[in-house]
Design a protein around this motif. Sequence first.
Motif, PDB file in Angstrom:
ATOM      1  N   GLU A  74       0.849  -1.188   0.000  1.00 43.50           N
ATOM      2  CA  GLU A  74       0.000   0.000   0.000  1.00 43.50           C
ATOM      3  C   GLU A  74       0.883   1.234   0.000  1.00 43.50           C
ATOM      4  O   GLU A  74       1.830   1.331   0.790  1.00 43.50           O
ATOM      5  N   PHE A  75       0.597   2.160  -0.894  1.00 45.43           N
ATOM      6  CA  PHE A  75       1.353   3.401  -1.017  1.00 45.43           C
ATOM      7  C   PHE A  75       0.481   4.582  -0.602  1.00 45.43           C
ATOM      8  O   PHE A  75      -0.716   4.630  -0.918  1.00 45.43           O
ATOM      9  N   GLU A  76       1.100   5.532   0.095  1.00 39.97           N
ATOM     10  CA  GLU A  76       0.493   6.828   0.361  1.00 39.97           C
ATOM     11  C   GLU A  76       1.490   7.894  -0.067  1.00 39.97           C
ATOM     12  O   GLU A  76       2.624   7.921   0.410  1.00 39.97           O
ATOM     13  N   LEU A  77       1.057   8.759  -0.990  1.00 41.28           N
ATOM     14  CA  LEU A  77       1.918   9.830  -1.488  1.00 41.28           C
ATOM     15  C   LEU A  77       1.212  11.163  -1.287  1.00 41.28           C
ATOM     16  O   LEU A  77       0.096  11.364  -1.779  1.00 41.28           O
ATOM     17  N   GLN A  78       1.865  12.067  -0.558  1.00 43.85           N
ATOM     18  CA  GLN A  78       1.357  13.429  -0.489  1.00 43.85           C
ATOM     19  C   GLN A  78       1.512  14.085  -1.864  1.00 43.85           C
ATOM     20  O   GLN A  78       2.178  13.555  -2.754  1.00 43.85           O
ATOM     21  N   SER A  79       0.879  15.225  -2.047  1.00 42.07           N
ATOM     22  CA  SER A  79       1.020  15.937  -3.312  1.00 42.07           C
ATOM     23  C   SER A  79       2.500  16.174  -3.606  1.00 42.07           C
ATOM     24  O   SER A  79       3.238  16.679  -2.763  1.00 42.07           O
ATOM     25  N   GLY A  80       2.947  15.760  -4.778  1.00 37.31           N
ATOM     26  CA  GLY A  80       4.355  15.875  -5.145  1.00 37.31           C
ATOM     27  C   GLY A  80       5.201  14.702  -4.689  1.00 37.31           C
ATOM     28  O   GLY A  80       6.381  14.621  -5.043  1.00 37.31           O
ATOM     29  N   GLY A  81       4.636  13.761  -3.921  1.00 42.96           N
ATOM     30  CA  GLY A  81       5.388  12.596  -3.453  1.00 42.96           C
ATOM     31  C   GLY A  81       5.755  11.666  -4.597  1.00 42.96           C
ATOM     32  O   GLY A  81       5.066  11.602  -5.621  1.00 42.96           O
ATOM     33  N   VAL A  82       6.856  10.935  -4.404  1.00 47.11           N
ATOM     34  CA  VAL A  82       7.423  10.130  -5.494  1.00 47.11           C
ATOM     35  C   VAL A  82       7.787   8.737  -4.994  1.00 47.11           C
ATOM     36  O   VAL A  82       8.348   8.576  -3.909  1.00 47.11           O
ATOM     37  N   VAL A  83       7.447   7.728  -5.811  1.00 41.19           N
ATOM     38  CA  VAL A  83       8.038   6.389  -5.672  1.00 41.19           C
ATOM     39  C   VAL A  83       9.260   6.390  -6.588  1.00 41.19           C
ATOM     40  O   VAL A  83       9.116   6.507  -7.811  1.00 41.19           O
ATOM     41  N   PRO A  84      10.484   6.296  -6.040  1.00 41.90           N
ATOM     42  CA  PRO A  84      11.675   6.448  -6.872  1.00 41.90           C
ATOM     43  C   PRO A  84      11.779   5.392  -7.975  1.00 41.90           C
ATOM     44  O   PRO A  84      11.105   4.354  -7.937  1.00 41.90           O
ATOM     45  N   MET A  85      12.629   5.667  -8.935  1.00 42.52           N
ATOM     46  CA  MET A  85      12.840   4.779 -10.075  1.00 42.52           C
ATOM     47  C   MET A  85      13.218   3.378  -9.606  1.00 42.52           C
ATOM     48  O   MET A  85      14.132   3.187  -8.804  1.00 42.52           O
ATOM     49  N   ARG A  86      12.480   2.378 -10.100  1.00 45.11           N
ATOM     50  CA  ARG A  86      12.747   0.982  -9.761  1.00 45.11           C
ATOM     51  C   ARG A  86      12.583   0.130 -11.008  1.00 45.11           C
ATOM     52  O   ARG A  86      11.751   0.429 -11.865  1.00 45.11           O
ATOM     53  N   HIS A  87      13.351  -0.959 -11.058  1.00 46.87           N
ATOM     54  CA  HIS A  87      13.165  -1.938 -12.125  1.00 46.87           C
ATOM     55  C   HIS A  87      12.276  -3.058 -11.613  1.00 46.87           C
ATOM     56  O   HIS A  87      12.480  -3.594 -10.530  1.00 46.87           O
ATOM     57  N   HIS A  88      11.255  -3.395 -12.408  1.00 50.29           N
ATOM     58  CA  HIS A  88      10.316  -4.447 -12.034  1.00 50.29           C
ATOM     59  C   HIS A  88      10.439  -5.589 -13.035  1.00 50.29           C
ATOM     60  O   HIS A  88      10.059  -5.454 -14.205  1.00 50.29           O
ATOM     61  N   ALA A  89      10.985  -6.713 -12.560  1.00 50.91           N
ATOM     62  CA  ALA A  89      11.162  -7.864 -13.450  1.00 50.91           C
ATOM     63  C   ALA A  89       9.824  -8.466 -13.844  1.00 50.91           C
ATOM     64  O   ALA A  89       9.639  -8.944 -14.966  1.00 50.91           O
ATOM     65  N   GLY A  90       8.880  -8.480 -12.902  1.00 49.06           N
ATOM     66  CA  GLY A  90       7.550  -9.028 -13.174  1.00 49.06           C
ATOM     67  C   GLY A  90       6.539  -7.920 -13.392  1.00 49.06           C
ATOM     68  O   GLY A  90       6.795  -6.749 -13.100  1.00 49.06           O
ATOM     69  N   PRO A  91       5.362  -8.267 -13.901  1.00 53.75           N
ATOM     70  CA  PRO A  91       4.315  -7.266 -14.101  1.00 53.75           C
ATOM     71  C   PRO A  91       3.703  -6.831 -12.778  1.00 53.75           C
ATOM     72  O   PRO A  91       3.898  -7.464 -11.743  1.00 53.75           O
TER      73      PRO A  91
END
Length: 247
Positions: free
Chosen positions: A158-175
Amino acid sequence: MKAALLCLILLAAQAAAPEVEITNEPHHHFTFENKSVRVFNVEIPSHSETLMHWHRHDYISVSLGSTEIANNVKDKPPLTVKLPDGDVRFVSATFAHFVRDLGPQPFRNVTIEILEDESLRNSTAKWDPNKNEDRGLTALPNGTQQILFVKDGIRVSEFELQSGGVVPMRHHAGPQLLVAINDVDLRRDPAGQGINVEGSHGHDKPLPAPAPDHLKSGDSKWLPANDAHSIKNTGPKLAKFVTLEFP
């Protein structure tokens, strides 16, 4: 007294009714399917119930709004369950049940069937517990990621992002499958988005940033395998969403 008796009679009649497949249950609205998942948006009006229906695959449910339900599994006593907004849970197949909404608001959720559940239960792919890949809370730039559980080899966060919040760049091997809990505006920036290209006069110019996706509460989006991206909340309010990461 008469109302309570009538309710008991209706519930008994429902329990004795023939079961239908989930695709024939009118409160389950089909939205998406591929080889991995089948997704339904469920909505039950207040003090109404579904038909008795089958769940033949393991599934993950995401509640949209707080409510109280009666879960009536075939050949078992009814169970009253209080569900907070954003509740996420894994349920093992196979069983038939019907659900009655006991609250004053419609019951809404997203039901995600795991179509490859038999093979995924025996999958050798693992999330490394030594690296906290299967649990824990991670602070993000202006947000958080809470890993809720790993089931059938699928990591649910579960993700919670405030306005302007970011999940940093990640590589996802699976979908991945992303499910919006509230209305969100999310911009997904693929790796290499910032690479410059040569303009018509020989000068480099940046590629335009991708437009954000506006997802309403309960909308889902499938993200392909072997993909690297960051995610930013471009909206003015808190964005809450869940991801299912497949091995």
